[in-house]
Design a protein around this motif. Structure first.
Motif, PDB file in Angstrom:
ATOM      1  N   THR A  35       0.849  -1.183   0.000  1.00 43.48           N
ATOM      2  CA  THR A  35       0.000   0.000   0.000  1.00 43.48           C
ATOM      3  C   THR A  35       0.889   1.238   0.000  1.00 43.48           C
ATOM      4  O   THR A  35       2.096   1.162   0.231  1.00 43.48           O
ATOM      5  CB  THR A  35      -0.889   0.034   1.245  1.00 43.48           C
ATOM      6  OG1 THR A  35      -0.061   0.155   2.412  1.00 43.48           O
ATOM      7  CG2 THR A  35      -1.729  -1.239   1.342  1.00 43.48           C
ATOM      8  N   ARG A  36       0.284   2.401  -0.257  1.00 43.61           N
ATOM      9  CA  ARG A  36       1.057   3.647  -0.222  1.00 43.61           C
ATOM     10  C   ARG A  36       1.671   3.854   1.167  1.00 43.61           C
ATOM     11  O   ARG A  36       2.835   4.268   1.279  1.00 43.61           O
ATOM     12  CB  ARG A  36       0.158   4.831  -0.572  1.00 43.61           C
ATOM     13  CG  ARG A  36       0.881   6.172  -0.433  1.00 43.61           C
ATOM     14  CD  ARG A  36      -0.010   7.340  -0.771  1.00 43.61           C
ATOM     15  NE  ARG A  36      -0.381   7.338  -2.172  1.00 43.61           N
ATOM     16  CZ  ARG A  36      -1.014   8.357  -2.755  1.00 43.61           C
ATOM     17  NH1 ARG A  36      -1.339   9.431  -2.050  1.00 43.61           N
ATOM     18  NH2 ARG A  36      -1.329   8.303  -4.032  1.00 43.61           N
ATOM     19  N   SER A  45      10.270   3.358   2.717  1.00 45.38           N
ATOM     20  CA  SER A  45      11.190   4.307   2.088  1.00 45.38           C
ATOM     21  C   SER A  45      11.856   5.220   3.101  1.00 45.38           C
ATOM     22  O   SER A  45      13.045   5.544   2.984  1.00 45.38           O
ATOM     23  CB  SER A  45      10.439   5.148   1.045  1.00 45.38           C
ATOM     24  OG  SER A  45       9.901   4.343   0.024  1.00 45.38           O
ATOM     25  N   GLN A  46      11.099   5.648   4.104  1.00 49.10           N
ATOM     26  CA  GLN A  46      11.658   6.579   5.089  1.00 49.10           C
ATOM     27  C   GLN A  46      12.875   6.023   5.804  1.00 49.10           C
ATOM     28  O   GLN A  46      13.745   6.774   6.234  1.00 49.10           O
ATOM     29  CB  GLN A  46      10.582   6.959   6.117  1.00 49.10           C
ATOM     30  CG  GLN A  46       9.577   7.966   5.603  1.00 49.10           C
ATOM     31  CD  GLN A  46       8.588   8.370   6.671  1.00 49.10           C
ATOM     32  OE1 GLN A  46       8.094   7.534   7.433  1.00 49.10           O
ATOM     33  NE2 GLN A  46       8.277   9.650   6.742  1.00 49.10           N
ATOM     34  N   LYS A  47      12.957   4.695   5.926  1.00 50.92           N
ATOM     35  CA  LYS A  47      14.093   4.071   6.605  1.00 50.92           C
ATOM     36  C   LYS A  47      15.390   4.237   5.829  1.00 50.92           C
ATOM     37  O   LYS A  47      16.467   4.011   6.367  1.00 50.92           O
ATOM     38  CB  LYS A  47      13.815   2.582   6.827  1.00 50.92           C
ATOM     39  CG  LYS A  47      12.559   2.305   7.648  1.00 50.92           C
ATOM     40  CD  LYS A  47      12.152   0.848   7.546  1.00 50.92           C
ATOM     41  CE  LYS A  47      10.789   0.609   8.176  1.00 50.92           C
ATOM     42  NZ  LYS A  47      10.315  -0.779   7.982  1.00 50.92           N
ATOM     43  N   LEU A  58      17.242   1.900  -1.351  1.00 58.52           N
ATOM     44  CA  LEU A  58      15.983   2.051  -2.059  1.00 58.52           C
ATOM     45  C   LEU A  58      16.098   1.414  -3.438  1.00 58.52           C
ATOM     46  O   LEU A  58      17.170   1.399  -4.046  1.00 58.52           O
ATOM     47  CB  LEU A  58      15.635   3.532  -2.219  1.00 58.52           C
ATOM     48  CG  LEU A  58      15.048   4.248  -0.999  1.00 58.52           C
ATOM     49  CD1 LEU A  58      14.900   5.727  -1.287  1.00 58.52           C
ATOM     50  CD2 LEU A  58      13.700   3.657  -0.626  1.00 58.52           C
ATOM     51  N   SER A  59      14.987   0.890  -3.950  1.00 53.92           N
ATOM     52  CA  SER A  59      14.965   0.366  -5.305  1.00 53.92           C
ATOM     53  C   SER A  59      14.886   1.524  -6.287  1.00 53.92           C
ATOM     54  O   SER A  59      14.167   2.504  -6.055  1.00 53.92           O
ATOM     55  CB  SER A  59      13.759  -0.557  -5.499  1.00 53.92           C
ATOM     56  OG  SER A  59      13.854  -1.683  -4.645  1.00 53.92           O
ATOM     57  N   THR A  98       5.048   1.689  -7.468  1.00 58.40           N
ATOM     58  CA  THR A  98       6.082   0.656  -7.360  1.00 58.40           C
ATOM     59  C   THR A  98       6.990   0.820  -6.154  1.00 58.40           C
ATOM     60  O   THR A  98       7.679  -0.118  -5.765  1.00 58.40           O
ATOM     61  CB  THR A  98       6.962   0.652  -8.619  1.00 58.40           C
ATOM     62  OG1 THR A  98       7.701   1.891  -8.688  1.00 58.40           O
ATOM     63  CG2 THR A  98       6.108   0.502  -9.871  1.00 58.40           C
ATOM     64  N   GLY A  99       7.063   2.015  -5.582  1.00 56.24           N
ATOM     65  CA  GLY A  99       7.984   2.266  -4.482  1.00 56.24           C
ATOM     66  C   GLY A  99       9.409   2.524  -4.945  1.00 56.24           C
ATOM     67  O   GLY A  99      10.311   2.682  -4.118  1.00 56.24           O
TER      68      GLY A  99
END
Length: 378
Positions: free
Chosen positions: A60-61, A68-70, A143-144, A213-214
């Protein structure tokens, strides 16, 4: 859009570092850790891939944001503040060149509030990108990256970073334009994503992430003007090869980098003593950069006036001419006196008023700030 209109618009473009020695950090709750490890280490890209392969539901968003924040960090470089993100397992962070310009060593702060020393191992003099290596973050999950293809107008996006020093901030929007190009000396920006997600000073170097997708689509780098919701991001595919070359072969000497102690990396303002921060305060007001001027103030001063009220107080003031500036050293602080002539727009017309201002300048949490001030007409 016509060429003439773009030229007019670009006069207002601003790169997004936050400089001037007045960074104001809002600390989040106590560090969150698992078995003593930073949150950055919780999940590897391989684990994420495995989860997808096993048929688990798409993130989910909210899950994309939390994950992502990590991997997003705040970067403090001299008197400048910006953002960055882990992009490989060598502890390398992608950011903007203007965030770290003027520094070889920087401080990196993670989501869980750990601070680490980082070294600039690559920086461009014409493309606004740089790489910072943080050995303590080596082998942590990056991150990807969206290495191929490109975003399209209408794609939903997330912008992560530390706007105005407010760490771990997320804003949302869409890709609102493509192939934007312009120059903000000394950097050339080409084929950028235009975005509607609000970004401002301190967002520099932070990731632009796909809500679907992140993956990282770009690096947030510039805004059209202070009050605009038009921002610009450098697409990842256009700079990834250069970043990887620096990671493979770090620069032994950084190009055209002045001494860390003598320059503010975001403004090129000399910061030899406490007089310079007061001068920079007025220069920022003259430039209409109320954000920087406000964040040069100490926390006590800021607690007594909101940014909105601070900015409103100068909307009827034109150019401020700076006269003599004197410094009186004290034990832990300094007293700076300055004479100014302010152009004031009143109902009766324009008036040029002289003032003698006195400011107490000192360090707060390691940053030089204007702590208190008073003045009188002369």
């Amino acid at each position: 859009m016509s060429k003439g209109l773009w030229i007019s618009t670009l006069t207002c473009l601003t790169i997004l570092g936050l400089g001037g020695g007045g960074m104001y950090f809002i600390h989040t709750s106590a560090a969150n850790e698992l078995n003593g490890q930073p949150l950055l280490a919780l999940q590897t890209s391989a684990e994420t891939t495995a989860m997808t392969a096993e048929g688990k539901t798409k993130k989910t968003r909210k899950e994309i944001i939390e994950d992502s924040q990590k991997r997003v960090v705040t970067i403090k470089s001299g008197n400048s503040l910006g953002s960055g993100f882990l992009y490989n397992k060598q502890g390398d962070i992608l950011t903007n060149a203007h965030v770290v310009d003027g520094s070889k060593q920087v401080t990196v702060r993670t989501l869980s509030q750990e601070e680490y020393e980082g070294t600039v191992i690559g920086i461009s003099t014409d493309t606004d990108i740089a790489v910072v290596r943080v050995p303590d973050l080596e082998k942590l999950s990056p991150l990807s990256l969206a290495e191929e293809g490109r975003a399209e107008v209408g794609d939903e996006i997330l912008a992560l970073g530390s706007p105005l020093g407010f760490e771990n901030t997320v804003t949302t929007g869409i890709v609102s334009g493509l192939d934007r190009s312009f120059d903000i000396a000394p950097y050339t920006y080409s084929n950028l994503y235009q975005i509607s997600a609000p970004i401002t000073h301190g967002n520099s170097g932070g990731p632009l992430i796909s809500s679907d997708t992140g993956k990282v689509l770009g690096i947030n780098s510039a805004i059209a003007d202070e009050d605009s919701t038009i921002g610009f991001s450098i697409p990842i595919p256009s700079i990834l090869q250069q970043a990887r070359e620096w990671s493979k072969t770090p620069m032994t000497e950084l190009p055209n980098l002045p001494n860390d102690d003598d320059i503010d990396s975001d403004s090129n303002v000399q910061t030899g003593d406490e007089r310079d921060i007061v001068t920079y305060f007025y220069q920022s007001l003259n430039d209409g950069d109320y954000v920087t001027a406000y964040y040069l103030l100490g926390s006590d001063w800021q607690s007594g006036i909101s940014y909105e009220d601070f900015r409103a107080g100068y909307l009827h003031t034109g150019y401020i001419d700076i006269g003599s500036v004197t410094l009186k050293e004290q034990a832990d602080e300094a007293m700076v006196e300055i004479e100014i002539t302010a152009e004031e727009w009143r109902d009766s017309g324009t008036v040029y008023q002289n003032y003698r201002m006195s400011y107490t300048v000192g360090y707060e949490n390691g940053d030089l700030k204007i702590l208190h001030g008073k003045g009188k007409k002369i």
